[in-house]
Design a protein around this motif. Structure first.
Motif, PDB file in Angstrom:
ATOM      1  N   ILE A 330      33.298  -2.473 -61.712  1.00 35.12           N
ATOM      2  CA  ILE A 330      32.161  -1.584 -61.455  1.00 35.12           C
ATOM      3  C   ILE A 330      31.619  -1.803 -60.053  1.00 35.12           C
ATOM      4  O   ILE A 330      31.268  -0.841 -59.343  1.00 35.12           O
ATOM      5  CB  ILE A 330      31.061  -1.816 -62.508  1.00 35.12           C
ATOM      6  CG1 ILE A 330      31.545  -1.336 -63.885  1.00 35.12           C
ATOM      7  CG2 ILE A 330      29.782  -1.087 -62.128  1.00 35.12           C
ATOM      8  CD1 ILE A 330      30.581  -1.631 -65.017  1.00 35.12           C
ATOM      9  N   VAL A 331      31.542  -3.054 -59.617  1.00 35.34           N
ATOM     10  CA  VAL A 331      31.060  -3.352 -58.267  1.00 35.34           C
ATOM     11  C   VAL A 331      31.975  -2.723 -57.222  1.00 35.34           C
ATOM     12  O   VAL A 331      31.504  -2.147 -56.223  1.00 35.34           O
ATOM     13  CB  VAL A 331      30.962  -4.879 -58.060  1.00 35.34           C
ATOM     14  CG1 VAL A 331      30.765  -5.219 -56.587  1.00 35.34           C
ATOM     15  CG2 VAL A 331      29.812  -5.446 -58.877  1.00 35.34           C
ATOM     16  N   VAL A 332      33.275  -2.783 -57.444  1.00 32.49           N
ATOM     17  CA  VAL A 332      34.222  -2.175 -56.505  1.00 32.49           C
ATOM     18  C   VAL A 332      33.989  -0.667 -56.409  1.00 32.49           C
ATOM     19  O   VAL A 332      33.911  -0.093 -55.317  1.00 32.49           O
ATOM     20  CB  VAL A 332      35.668  -2.472 -56.938  1.00 32.49           C
ATOM     21  CG1 VAL A 332      36.663  -1.633 -56.143  1.00 32.49           C
ATOM     22  CG2 VAL A 332      35.988  -3.952 -56.771  1.00 32.49           C
ATOM     23  N   VAL A 333      33.875  -0.010 -57.557  1.00 35.88           N
ATOM     24  CA  VAL A 333      33.675   1.441 -57.567  1.00 35.88           C
ATOM     25  C   VAL A 333      32.354   1.816 -56.902  1.00 35.88           C
ATOM     26  O   VAL A 333      32.300   2.740 -56.075  1.00 35.88           O
ATOM     27  CB  VAL A 333      33.722   1.977 -59.015  1.00 35.88           C
ATOM     28  CG1 VAL A 333      33.339   3.451 -59.064  1.00 35.88           C
ATOM     29  CG2 VAL A 333      35.102   1.779 -59.613  1.00 35.88           C
ATOM     30  N   CYS A 334      31.278   1.114 -57.248  1.00 40.36           N
ATOM     31  CA  CYS A 334      29.969   1.429 -56.671  1.00 40.36           C
ATOM     32  C   CYS A 334      29.942   1.123 -55.176  1.00 40.36           C
ATOM     33  O   CYS A 334      29.273   1.845 -54.397  1.00 40.36           O
ATOM     34  CB  CYS A 334      28.876   0.650 -57.396  1.00 40.36           C
ATOM     35  SG  CYS A 334      28.577   1.236 -59.079  1.00 40.36           S
ATOM     36  N   ALA A 335      30.642   0.094 -54.741  1.00 41.04           N
ATOM     37  CA  ALA A 335      30.701  -0.215 -53.315  1.00 41.04           C
ATOM     38  C   ALA A 335      31.411   0.905 -52.554  1.00 41.04           C
ATOM     39  O   ALA A 335      30.973   1.304 -51.464  1.00 41.04           O
ATOM     40  CB  ALA A 335      31.418  -1.540 -53.092  1.00 41.04           C
ATOM     41  N   ILE A 336      32.471   1.443 -53.137  1.00 40.31           N
ATOM     42  CA  ILE A 336      33.176   2.568 -52.508  1.00 40.31           C
ATOM     43  C   ILE A 336      32.228   3.762 -52.371  1.00 40.31           C
ATOM     44  O   ILE A 336      32.142   4.399 -51.307  1.00 40.31           O
ATOM     45  CB  ILE A 336      34.415   2.948 -53.331  1.00 40.31           C
ATOM     46  CG1 ILE A 336      35.474   1.841 -53.253  1.00 40.31           C
ATOM     47  CG2 ILE A 336      34.998   4.272 -52.855  1.00 40.31           C
ATOM     48  CD1 ILE A 336      36.647   2.056 -54.185  1.00 40.31           C
ATOM     49  N   GLY A 337      31.534   4.083 -53.474  1.00 43.55           N
ATOM     50  CA  GLY A 337      30.611   5.206 -53.425  1.00 43.55           C
ATOM     51  C   GLY A 337      29.481   4.991 -52.435  1.00 43.55           C
ATOM     52  O   GLY A 337      29.118   5.901 -51.664  1.00 43.55           O
ATOM     53  N   LEU A 338      28.914   3.783 -52.409  1.00 43.69           N
ATOM     54  CA  LEU A 338      27.790   3.495 -51.510  1.00 43.69           C
ATOM     55  C   LEU A 338      28.222   3.574 -50.050  1.00 43.69           C
ATOM     56  O   LEU A 338      27.504   4.135 -49.208  1.00 43.69           O
ATOM     57  CB  LEU A 338      27.227   2.115 -51.828  1.00 43.69           C
ATOM     58  CG  LEU A 338      25.940   1.714 -51.107  1.00 43.69           C
ATOM     59  CD1 LEU A 338      24.808   2.678 -51.454  1.00 43.69           C
ATOM     60  CD2 LEU A 338      25.554   0.285 -51.462  1.00 43.69           C
ATOM     61  N   ILE A 339      29.399   3.050 -49.736  1.00 44.52           N
ATOM     62  CA  ILE A 339      29.893   3.108 -48.359  1.00 44.52           C
ATOM     63  C   ILE A 339      30.091   4.552 -47.918  1.00 44.52           C
ATOM     64  O   ILE A 339      29.776   4.924 -46.779  1.00 44.52           O
ATOM     65  CB  ILE A 339      31.211   2.301 -48.232  1.00 44.52           C
ATOM     66  CG1 ILE A 339      30.932   0.807 -48.385  1.00 44.52           C
ATOM     67  CG2 ILE A 339      31.884   2.568 -46.888  1.00 44.52           C
ATOM     68  CD1 ILE A 339      32.187  -0.037 -48.492  1.00 44.52           C
ATOM     69  N   SER A 340      30.592   5.396 -48.818  1.00 47.20           N
ATOM     70  CA  SER A 340      30.821   6.798 -48.463  1.00 47.20           C
ATOM     71  C   SER A 340      29.525   7.527 -48.139  1.00 47.20           C
ATOM     72  O   SER A 340      29.531   8.557 -47.465  1.00 47.20           O
ATOM     73  CB  SER A 340      31.540   7.519 -49.603  1.00 47.20           C
ATOM     74  OG  SER A 340      30.667   7.741 -50.710  1.00 47.20           O
ATOM     75  N   ARG A 341      28.383   6.980 -48.594  1.00 48.14           N
ATOM     76  CA  ARG A 341      27.093   7.617 -48.340  1.00 48.14           C
ATOM     77  C   ARG A 341      26.371   6.997 -47.139  1.00 48.14           C
ATOM     78  O   ARG A 341      25.900   7.717 -46.262  1.00 48.14           O
ATOM     79  CB  ARG A 341      26.221   7.509 -49.588  1.00 48.14           C
ATOM     80  CG  ARG A 341      24.833   8.089 -49.465  1.00 48.14           C
ATOM     81  CD  ARG A 341      24.806   9.600 -49.248  1.00 48.14           C
ATOM     82  NE  ARG A 341      25.588  10.347 -50.203  1.00 48.14           N
ATOM     83  CZ  ARG A 341      25.383  11.599 -50.549  1.00 48.14           C
ATOM     84  NH1 ARG A 341      24.352  12.250 -50.044  1.00 48.14           N
ATOM     85  NH2 ARG A 341      26.185  12.216 -51.394  1.00 48.14           N
ATOM     86  N   VAL A 342      26.280   5.672 -47.091  1.00 49.87           N
ATOM     87  CA  VAL A 342      25.517   5.035 -46.006  1.00 49.87           C
ATOM     88  C   VAL A 342      26.351   4.861 -44.742  1.00 49.87           C
ATOM     89  O   VAL A 342      25.793   4.757 -43.641  1.00 49.87           O
ATOM     90  CB  VAL A 342      24.946   3.673 -46.463  1.00 49.87           C
ATOM     91  CG1 VAL A 342      24.015   3.865 -47.639  1.00 49.87           C
ATOM     92  CG2 VAL A 342      26.055   2.694 -46.811  1.00 49.87           C
TER      93      VAL A 342
END
Length: 853
Positions: A330-342
């Motif tokens: 879950i951390v990997v997936v959320c990190a991918i999503g967060l990087i794509s935004r910030v």
């Protein structure tokens, strides 16, 4: 207060796991100091008193004891039962009987017993040789020795201890096995149990196999997340094939492939399995084999995950490893999503449906929000449970600020509420001793990360890739990174506090009164504060706004967090309710909610699912379908609730809290159709439902082969779905690019792979309508699509277009498309467009009409 009888206490003692049962007997045995008991039980001497009180209290409560006096009386009765078991001789068993019991173990377990009882090695050395963590060695030793001793007829702690010493002596004088000669006809010889030397070599292989099974749900969660959440049929089919192959490997290669199977797993699997079968059978009354088949495939995915996880023996350590793996995924997936935004310049993505809300990589913001919410609950479990390893406690604390920022950027009100429900449920049920340290370390850091991310207002808009938004994103990324670092360091510094807090123990006679007074005080304070702030009036007003707010309209995306409008949810639920009232027993058919909404919707908003698992199942599969699903879900949650007590209370309470959060959110969204957020629930539930001790005998080679073949046959349909979907995607892509030759070839391949699907015939119909002289063939292809899904307005609309293009009367098909979707602009236009008797106008207007995709 009632005092439980000796019989009820004996039954409660028997319901404990083998490890805890032996530990209770050791802790209550007379004539030993705490140091001696600790040495035998693998505990520090300081741990013995509170472990004794904790386990005795758990057994007493399970037997019905209420109040401190009843618990004390139960403690004395248990001590007498233990002493009686030792005095009755049930005690010492002969060396021969122990040798026979040892031989009845599987070769692998037999070697493990020998390793665990061998003298002159530390737990670290034994663990390295056996493929176990050093912390696992003591409880595995107690578990296996107890199993052998009981099989040999030993009863009571004295007998088990004597049997342990006898087994240790047997191990010490056992000769090292000589290498077995290799026969030239070895391949033709009958199958034999592996030798102890072979079994010893197989221990690391078994360890690798178990580790792979524990990590598989996390790996699949990541794969599904980056594949659109697993929503699309091709992804689901592929994952089902992977799970079936994993099950085949387990059935054919594992020494005890069904060691975890038991009554709890059987009930949940029966409910979910019958739900899948009922889903498949629903095509007989919905006339849509394709929809029923795709929904069956999804239910089969969850059933396989449940069974595969439940095939392992349940231990707290294994459950911990699965939780750690899932949180990591879950951390990997959320990190991918967060990087794509910030940091969009680091991880650029294509425009999405709602660019003002973070949805990448799952493609649906509410699903990503729920995944982050589950990660928050499970990470909070890991960082606050004093029984968790130190690295896990530290790393989990560092994950919370990043997960919190990801959850915020989805602006998913339901997911935020689910996270709050999960965390509160865990705190109330788990009551971990590391809670204070976790809150101090991760709480402020997470709050700061969320607040600073919220203040970066451009990140919550479709303009997040502009220069100003990129600058805000970079600042937010730095702030989140600093919060993560701060949480890691502070949690590391507070680790010694966990040890101090874990030694604080209230005796049973005052624990309940203290907890009762604390609870009553907290409730009283909450009620007073709620009344002072007019909470009842506020809740009533917000509820009215929820019912009245069909569409959430706000100036900015951030404002929606304070808007309680239902955003059309109630309309979706009412359509599901009305459909169920027409067919209460079996529903309208699996997967048909989309057609129900198109026909009966009160507004033009599109919808594929009912945004409520329970109401949608009720509409599609009736009372029977909902009852079967409820049986599976209730069994999983009930089992977790049963284990949310005793020494591993925090672990099971944390998993239960995550399950409750998922179950609540599934009631307001279409999480069932997103396996990325639902698969972890059934993986953790399956392991929780497993037995803690093997009861079933391993199957013979013929049965293993038969089961393997059966599973491979079961994999055929999901594989066909995956291949068919791949060809269909290629066909649609080519058609949109105007390449009908490629589109026809791909559509024909899709149809030949799985002929029950209507979509390939729709593409063929439109492409043939563009070819000169193929008008009749186009009509035939579109009629094939209609025949496979007669209530889909798109195929009826397409039928009207190709009939008009061929000079045939399109009006009946146009009117039927309008009936199935009266609020759609295309269907209303088609009725007006073809309202003439002139075939030439039909053909001309059909070629000018818009397509539905």
């Amino acid at each position: 207060m009632p005092n439980p009888s000796p019989d009820r206490l004996s039954e409660a003692l028997a319901r404990l796991g083998a490890e805890d049962r032996v530990l209770v007997e050791l802790l209550l045995a007379d004539g030993r100091t705490d140091e001696q008991i600790g040495a035998k039980a693998g505990l520090a001497a300081a741990e013995v008193p509170w472990r004794r009180a904790e386990l005795v209290n758990a057994v007493a409560q399970d037997a019905g004891a209420e109040g401190p006096e009843a618990v004390l009386a139960a403690s004395e009765t248990l001590r007498e039962l233990v002493a009686k078991g030792a005095d009755d001789g049930a005690g010492v068993v002969s060396e021969d009987r122990l040798s026979e019991a040892l031989e009845r173990l599987g070769a692998e377990d037999r070697v493990l017993v020998e390793l665990l009882l061998a003298d002159g090695r530390t737990d670290e050395q034994i663990g390295a040789e056996a493929g176990l963590a050093a912390a696992e060695v003591p409880w595995r030793r107690a578990e296996l020795v107890n199993a052998v001793a009981q099989d040999a007829g030993a009863e009571g702690p004295e007998a088990v201890l004597a049997a342990s010493e006898t087994l240790r002596g047997l191990v010490a004088k056992a000769p090292e096995p000589a290498p077995e000669p290799v026969s030239p006809d070895a391949d033709l010889a009958p199958e034999r149990e592996p030798s102890p030397a072979g079994a010893r070599r197989a221990l690391p292989a078994r360890r690798i196999g178990v580790a792979a099974l524990l990590a598989l749900p996390a790996a699949l969660t990541v794969y599904l997340s980056v594949s659109g959440g697993g929503f699309f049929a091709g992804t689901t089919g592929f994952v089902v094939v992977v799970l079936i192959l994993a099950m085949v490997l387990r059935v054919t290669l594992a020494e005890r492939p069904f060691e975890g199977f038991g009554p709890g797993l059987a009930v949940a699997a029966a409910g979910l399995g019958l739900f899948a079968v009922w889903t498949l059978l629903s095509f007989t009354w919905s006339d849509s084999q394709s929809r029923a088949l795709l929904e069956f495939d999804r239910a089969l995915l969850y059933l396989l995950v449940l069974m595969l996880a439940g095939s392992l023996l349940r231990t707290s350590e294994r459950l911990r490893w699965m939780v750690r793996a899932i949180v990591t995924g879950i951390v990997v997936v959320c990190a991918i999503g967060l990087i794509s935004r910030v940091l969009p310049e680091v991880w650029p993505i294509a425009p999405n449906i709602a660019e003002d809300r973070l949805s990448y990589p799952l493609t649906y913001w509410n699903a990503l929000g729920l995944l982050a919410a589950l990660g928050i609950v499970l990470a909070f479990l890991l960082t606050s449970d004093e029984r968790e390893s130190r690295p896990s406690r530290v790393l989990a604390a560092g994950a919370l600020p990043m997960l919190g920022a990801t959850l915020l950027l989805t602006f998913s009100r339901g997911a935020i509420l689910a996270a709050a429900i999960g965390v509160v449920a865990f705190v109330l049920l788990g009551r971990p001793r590391g809670l204070l340290s976790a809150l101090v370390a991760a709480g402020p850091a997470t709050a700061i990360a969320v607040v600073l991310t919220f203040r970066a207002d451009l990140l919550g808009t479709a303009r997040y890739t502009t220069e100003a938004a990129v600058a805000q994103g970079q600042d937010a990324a730095i702030a989140i990174a600093l919060c993560v670092t701060g949480a890691l360091l502070l949690r590391l510094l507070l680790l010694p506090a966990d040890r101090v807090l874990s030694k604080i123990y209230l005796p049973p006679r005052i624990r309940r009164p203290v907890i009762g007074v604390a609870t009553a005080s907290a409730v009283l304070i909450a009620v007073v504060v709620a009344l002072a702030l007019d909470a009842p009036g506020y809740i009533d007003r917000q509820y009215e706004r929820f019912l009245d707010g069909s569409v959430v309209t706000t100036a900015t995306t951030r404002d929606r967090l304070s808007n309680p409008g239902n955003n059309g949810r109630t309309d979706l639920w009412e359509v599901a309710r009305d459909a169920w009232q027409q067919q209460r027993v079996h529903g309208a058919g699996a997967g048909v909610y989309q057609t129900l909404w198109s026909r009966d919707r009160p507004n033009q908003a599109p919808a594929t699912d009912g945004h409520s698992l329970y109401l949608e199942v009720l509409a599609e599969l009736g009372v029977i379908g909902l009852a079967l699903l409820a049986l599976a879900l209730a069994t999983v949650l009930g089992r977790l609730a049963f284990f949310a007590r005793g020494p591993d209370r925090a672990l099971y309470a944390g998993v239960l809290a995550a399950g409750v959060a998922w179950a609540c959110h599934a009631g307001i969204d279409w999480d069932w159709e997103m396996p990325a957020v639902t698969l972890p629930f059934f993986a953790l539930g399956g392991l929780a439902l497993a037995r803690d001790r093997a009861r079933l005998q391993p199957p013979g080679r013929p049965l293993r082969v038969a089961l393997g073949i059966g599973l491979l046959v079961m994999a055929v349909t999901p594989a066909l779905i995956a291949v068919s979907q791949t060809h269909l995607d290629d066909s649609v892509r080519a058609f949109r690019q105007g390449d009908c030759d490629t589109a026809i070839d791909a559509a024909l391949s899709s149809a030949s792979t799985l002929s029950v699907r209507p979509e390939p015939y729709e593409i063929l119909g439109y492409c043939d309508a563009r070819r000169r002289g193929a008008g009749r063939l186009a009509v035939q292809m579109m009629e094939e699509a209609v025949k496979r899904d007669p209530d889909n307005w798109e195929f009826r609309y397409g039928q009207a277009l190709v009939r008009g293009a061929a000079g045939l009367d399109p009006r009946p098909a146009a009117r039927e498309a309008y009936r199935l979707n009266p609020l759609n602009d295309l269907t209303r236009d088609a009725v007006r467009r073809f309202n003439t008797d002139d075939p030439l106008k039909w053909a001309r207007r059909a070629r000018m009409a818009r397509l539905p995709f």
